[in-house]
Design a protein around this motif. Sequence first.
Motif, PDB file in Angstrom:
ATOM      1  N   LEU A 123     -14.197  -8.730 -27.900  1.00 25.05           N
ATOM      2  CA  LEU A 123     -14.756  -8.033 -26.745  1.00 25.05           C
ATOM      3  C   LEU A 123     -16.276  -8.173 -26.712  1.00 25.05           C
ATOM      4  O   LEU A 123     -16.866  -8.503 -25.673  1.00 25.05           O
ATOM      5  N   VAL A 124     -16.922  -7.938 -27.849  1.00 29.06           N
ATOM      6  CA  VAL A 124     -18.383  -8.018 -27.926  1.00 29.06           C
ATOM      7  C   VAL A 124     -18.871  -9.444 -27.666  1.00 29.06           C
ATOM      8  O   VAL A 124     -19.879  -9.665 -26.974  1.00 29.06           O
ATOM      9  N   ASP A 125     -18.152 -10.430 -28.210  1.00 26.47           N
ATOM     10  CA  ASP A 125     -18.542 -11.831 -28.004  1.00 26.47           C
ATOM     11  C   ASP A 125     -18.453 -12.246 -26.534  1.00 26.47           C
ATOM     12  O   ASP A 125     -19.084 -13.232 -26.127  1.00 26.47           O
ATOM     13  N   ASN A 126     -17.661 -11.504 -25.772  1.00 22.82           N
ATOM     14  CA  ASN A 126     -17.509 -11.807 -24.349  1.00 22.82           C
ATOM     15  C   ASN A 126     -18.052 -10.664 -23.483  1.00 22.82           C
ATOM     16  O   ASN A 126     -17.533 -10.367 -22.405  1.00 22.82           O
ATOM     17  N   SER A 127     -19.120 -10.050 -23.974  1.00 19.79           N
ATOM     18  CA  SER A 127     -19.703  -8.882 -23.321  1.00 19.79           C
ATOM     19  C   SER A 127     -20.013  -9.110 -21.852  1.00 19.79           C
ATOM     20  O   SER A 127     -19.740  -8.252 -21.001  1.00 19.79           O
ATOM     21  N   GLU A 128     -20.591 -10.252 -21.539  1.00 18.59           N
ATOM     22  CA  GLU A 128     -21.045 -10.480 -20.168  1.00 18.59           C
ATOM     23  C   GLU A 128     -19.881 -10.469 -19.176  1.00 18.59           C
ATOM     24  O   GLU A 128     -20.074 -10.164 -17.995  1.00 18.59           O
ATOM     25  N   GLU A 129     -18.678 -10.822 -19.658  1.00 19.81           N
ATOM     26  CA  GLU A 129     -17.510 -10.798 -18.782  1.00 19.81           C
ATOM     27  C   GLU A 129     -16.937  -9.392 -18.639  1.00 19.81           C
ATOM     28  O   GLU A 129     -16.273  -9.078 -17.652  1.00 19.81           O
ATOM     29  N   PHE A 130     -17.189  -8.545 -19.636  1.00 23.40           N
ATOM     30  CA  PHE A 130     -16.622  -7.188 -19.627  1.00 23.40           C
ATOM     31  C   PHE A 130     -17.547  -6.144 -18.989  1.00 23.40           C
ATOM     32  O   PHE A 130     -17.070  -5.100 -18.554  1.00 23.40           O
ATOM     33  N   VAL A 131     -18.862  -6.396 -18.982  1.00 28.45           N
ATOM     34  CA  VAL A 131     -19.780  -5.332 -18.560  1.00 28.45           C
ATOM     35  C   VAL A 131     -19.526  -4.883 -17.119  1.00 28.45           C
ATOM     36  O   VAL A 131     -19.785  -3.723 -16.773  1.00 28.45           O
ATOM     37  N   LYS A 132     -19.031  -5.779 -16.273  1.00 30.23           N
ATOM     38  CA  LYS A 132     -18.718  -5.404 -14.892  1.00 30.23           C
ATOM     39  C   LYS A 132     -17.684  -4.284 -14.827  1.00 30.23           C
ATOM     40  O   LYS A 132     -17.653  -3.508 -13.873  1.00 30.23           O
ATOM     41  N   TYR A 133     -16.859  -4.203 -15.866  1.00 30.29           N
ATOM     42  CA  TYR A 133     -15.753  -3.238 -15.871  1.00 30.29           C
ATOM     43  C   TYR A 133     -16.012  -2.088 -16.848  1.00 30.29           C
ATOM     44  O   TYR A 133     -15.096  -1.383 -17.239  1.00 30.29           O
ATOM     45  N   TYR A 134     -17.288  -1.925 -17.193  1.00 32.86           N
ATOM     46  CA  TYR A 134     -17.645  -0.880 -18.158  1.00 32.86           C
ATOM     47  C   TYR A 134     -17.684   0.483 -17.467  1.00 32.86           C
ATOM     48  O   TYR A 134     -18.422   0.673 -16.498  1.00 32.86           O
ATOM     49  N   PRO A 135     -16.916   1.455 -17.926  1.00 33.81           N
ATOM     50  CA  PRO A 135     -16.912   2.785 -17.306  1.00 33.81           C
ATOM     51  C   PRO A 135     -18.047   3.657 -17.855  1.00 33.81           C
ATOM     52  O   PRO A 135     -18.535   3.435 -18.970  1.00 33.81           O
ATOM     53  N   GLU A 136     -18.444   4.640 -17.077  1.00 35.66           N
ATOM     54  CA  GLU A 136     -19.508   5.551 -17.518  1.00 35.66           C
ATOM     55  C   GLU A 136     -19.126   6.285 -18.798  1.00 35.66           C
ATOM     56  O   GLU A 136     -19.989   6.630 -19.604  1.00 35.66           O
ATOM     57  N   ALA A 183      -4.260  -4.326 -30.706  1.00 36.24           N
ATOM     58  CA  ALA A 183      -5.574  -4.218 -30.075  1.00 36.24           C
ATOM     59  C   ALA A 183      -6.058  -5.589 -29.610  1.00 36.24           C
ATOM     60  O   ALA A 183      -6.617  -5.733 -28.517  1.00 36.24           O
ATOM     61  N   LYS A 184      -5.834  -6.600 -30.411  1.00 30.84           N
ATOM     62  CA  LYS A 184      -6.248  -7.954 -30.048  1.00 30.84           C
ATOM     63  C   LYS A 184      -5.479  -8.431 -28.819  1.00 30.84           C
ATOM     64  O   LYS A 184      -6.035  -9.079 -27.927  1.00 30.84           O
ATOM     65  N   ASP A 185      -4.203  -8.102 -28.760  1.00 35.71           N
ATOM     66  CA  ASP A 185      -3.367  -8.443 -27.601  1.00 35.71           C
ATOM     67  C   ASP A 185      -3.939  -7.823 -26.327  1.00 35.71           C
ATOM     68  O   ASP A 185      -4.000  -8.463 -25.271  1.00 35.71           O
ATOM     69  N   VAL A 186      -4.395  -6.586 -26.423  1.00 33.00           N
ATOM     70  CA  VAL A 186      -4.951  -5.879 -25.257  1.00 33.00           C
ATOM     71  C   VAL A 186      -6.228  -6.551 -24.761  1.00 33.00           C
ATOM     72  O   VAL A 186      -6.404  -6.779 -23.554  1.00 33.00           O
ATOM     73  N   VAL A 187      -7.142  -6.867 -25.672  1.00 32.34           N
ATOM     74  CA  VAL A 187      -8.409  -7.498 -25.270  1.00 32.34           C
ATOM     75  C   VAL A 187      -8.149  -8.885 -24.685  1.00 32.34           C
ATOM     76  O   VAL A 187      -8.759  -9.274 -23.672  1.00 32.34           O
ATOM     77  N   GLU A 188      -7.248  -9.632 -25.297  1.00 32.31           N
ATOM     78  CA  GLU A 188      -6.913 -10.964 -24.775  1.00 32.31           C
ATOM     79  C   GLU A 188      -6.301 -10.861 -23.377  1.00 32.31           C
ATOM     80  O   GLU A 188      -6.592 -11.685 -22.495  1.00 32.31           O
ATOM     81  N   LYS A 189      -5.470  -9.849 -23.171  1.00 35.95           N
ATOM     82  CA  LYS A 189      -4.857  -9.633 -21.862  1.00 35.95           C
ATOM     83  C   LYS A 189      -5.940  -9.319 -20.817  1.00 35.95           C
ATOM     84  O   LYS A 189      -5.940  -9.886 -19.708  1.00 35.95           O
ATOM     85  N   ALA A 190      -6.863  -8.420 -21.175  1.00 36.85           N
ATOM     86  CA  ALA A 190      -7.949  -8.060 -20.249  1.00 36.85           C
ATOM     87  C   ALA A 190      -8.821  -9.263 -19.937  1.00 36.85           C
ATOM     88  O   ALA A 190      -9.221  -9.485 -18.786  1.00 36.85           O
ATOM     89  N   LEU A 191      -9.133 -10.052 -20.954  1.00 35.81           N
ATOM     90  CA  LEU A 191      -9.974 -11.231 -20.771  1.00 35.81           C
ATOM     91  C   LEU A 191      -9.288 -12.255 -19.875  1.00 35.81           C
ATOM     92  O   LEU A 191      -9.932 -12.886 -19.012  1.00 35.81           O
ATOM     93  N   ARG A 192      -7.997 -12.407 -20.030  1.00 37.01           N
ATOM     94  CA  ARG A 192      -7.227 -13.334 -19.211  1.00 37.01           C
ATOM     95  C   ARG A 192      -7.295 -12.921 -17.741  1.00 37.01           C
ATOM     96  O   ARG A 192      -7.450 -13.747 -16.834  1.00 37.01           O
ATOM     97  N   ILE A 193      -7.209 -11.617 -17.502  1.00 39.14           N
ATOM     98  CA  ILE A 193      -7.270 -11.090 -16.128  1.00 39.14           C
ATOM     99  C   ILE A 193      -8.652 -11.296 -15.536  1.00 39.14           C
ATOM    100  O   ILE A 193      -8.811 -11.749 -14.394  1.00 39.14           O
ATOM    101  N   ILE A 194      -9.691 -10.986 -16.310  1.00 44.38           N
ATOM    102  CA  ILE A 194     -11.067 -11.135 -15.831  1.00 44.38           C
ATOM    103  C   ILE A 194     -11.375 -12.599 -15.485  1.00 44.38           C
ATOM    104  O   ILE A 194     -12.004 -12.900 -14.461  1.00 44.38           O
ATOM    105  N   ARG A 195     -10.913 -13.517 -16.297  1.00 49.89           N
ATOM    106  CA  ARG A 195     -11.208 -14.935 -16.108  1.00 49.89           C
ATOM    107  C   ARG A 195     -10.379 -15.588 -14.993  1.00 49.89           C
ATOM    108  O   ARG A 195     -10.623 -16.735 -14.637  1.00 49.89           O
ATOM    109  N   SER A 196      -9.391 -14.838 -14.495  1.00 43.24           N
ATOM    110  CA  SER A 196      -8.550 -15.425 -13.460  1.00 43.24           C
ATOM    111  C   SER A 196      -9.209 -15.360 -12.076  1.00 43.24           C
ATOM    112  O   SER A 196      -8.642 -15.803 -11.082  1.00 43.24           O
ATOM    113  N   ASN A 197     -10.403 -14.790 -12.014  1.00 48.21           N
ATOM    114  CA  ASN A 197     -11.131 -14.673 -10.742  1.00 48.21           C
ATOM    115  C   ASN A 197     -11.405 -16.047 -10.135  1.00 48.21           C
ATOM    116  O   ASN A 197     -11.784 -16.970 -10.830  1.00 48.21           O
TER     117      ASN A 197
END
Length: 459
Positions: free
Chosen positions: A290-303, A445-459
């Motif tokens: 998750l941290v290594d791919n921070s720039e892809e996740f920050v858009k979905y960062y909740p308060e 946990a790794k499965d969850v992050v990989e799933k989220a990353l797959r969804i984010i990259r499908s844009n």
Amino acid sequence: MKTPWKKPFPPRCLTIAGSDSGGGAGIQADLKTFTVHGVYGMVAITSITAQNTKEVRAIYDVSPEVVASQIEAVSDDIGVDAAKTGMLSNKEIIHAVSGVLKKYDFPLVIDPVMVAKSGAKLLKDDAIEALKNELLPRAKIVTPNRMEAEILSNEKIQTIDDAIKAAKKIKKEYVPEAVVVKGGHISEDSKYAVDVLYVEDHAILLEGERVNGCTHGTGCSFSASIAANLAWGYDIIEAVKNAKEFITHSIKTGINYGSGHCPVNSSSWIYIPAEKFNIIKNLEQAVSLLVDNSEEFVKYYPEVGINLAMSLPSWYVKDENDVAGIPGRIIRIGKKLEACYKPEFGASKHVAKSIIAIQKHDPSIRAAMNLVYDESFLENAERLGYIISGFDRKFEPEDVKKTEGATTPWGIDFAIKKIGKVPDIIYDVGEPGKEALVFIFGQSAKDVVEKALRIIRSN
């Protein structure tokens, strides 16, 4: 004190007992116990039983000569560092066991299997006399339950003081080095189970939590644990204390197999610590991803921040302390995500509750992560074939709304009922003062992050 084990191989333990086809007691329970204590287990089978959690359907006693031969075979070649006895069936087998044990001097733990939990006698009177007179004097430790201690001492036991009196009498009459009168059937209305250990010339009270759990095989596993501890070189007091801790844990983590008395769960003694280690490692890998791919996740960062959590297998999960998460959550610093602390059990409440709630519908789900609610994220997920559902707090019952921490479990149930299946993703549309969130679920946990990353990259 523990004696350093200097041999180039693990200690060797022998069980002389009956076979339980249900795997909960007898030699099966003993071998499981030996294994989790790191000792090499061997058997001399005295009887073969056809039984399950409800009943014993058949018993076939092995001939005394074969019982004795089994003991000799393993003792003469492999060697024995400690042994225990369980079900000895009849006086002829007791004679044979007593006779052959005279050739060897390893410490012996005797679980005098004479009376069942129901109070029914398991040995005839002549066999009980043989056990008293021939085998008990050979014992290092004898471990009767309340009913068995009453027979051995000819004393009525209702209180701890009664148990001390009985233990003292058994030690004096049959001269084992120590007697443990097990407390499971003494003062049963107490929240503590107190075992009485009588050693040398005094009693030691071993108090533990009284656990209402799975108890089939308790006596077998307890005595096998004592034998294993003796084999490692622990003295009597340490061996019994260690066994008390082990059997309490095994009862507490028992799994409800069958429709009768479910068996204790010896394997949990090493499985749970090992799995906790694996969970922490999995979370560390997931956080790194998750941290290594921070720039892809920050858009979905909740308060409220991101938390990522993973639980023990569902059958071991009682509350949030059985779920590991990130203390202080994963925070955003500019375009970088950081986990301030290493994963810990009990560190997550909100995400942990979501995991526990969804496990009631699908026990295979063990991990989850929260992100901010985003319609494009959900559209991408749906396009990839992920199952999605959600809940709106305007449908939340007032009694749920007023209960701290109840919204998430209610929402998970609501979302699942809405579509009639367990989704990969559940969204919460939020309300004033409550941020809208998305929960991504998976088997790790790794499965969850990989799933989220797959969804984010499908844009």
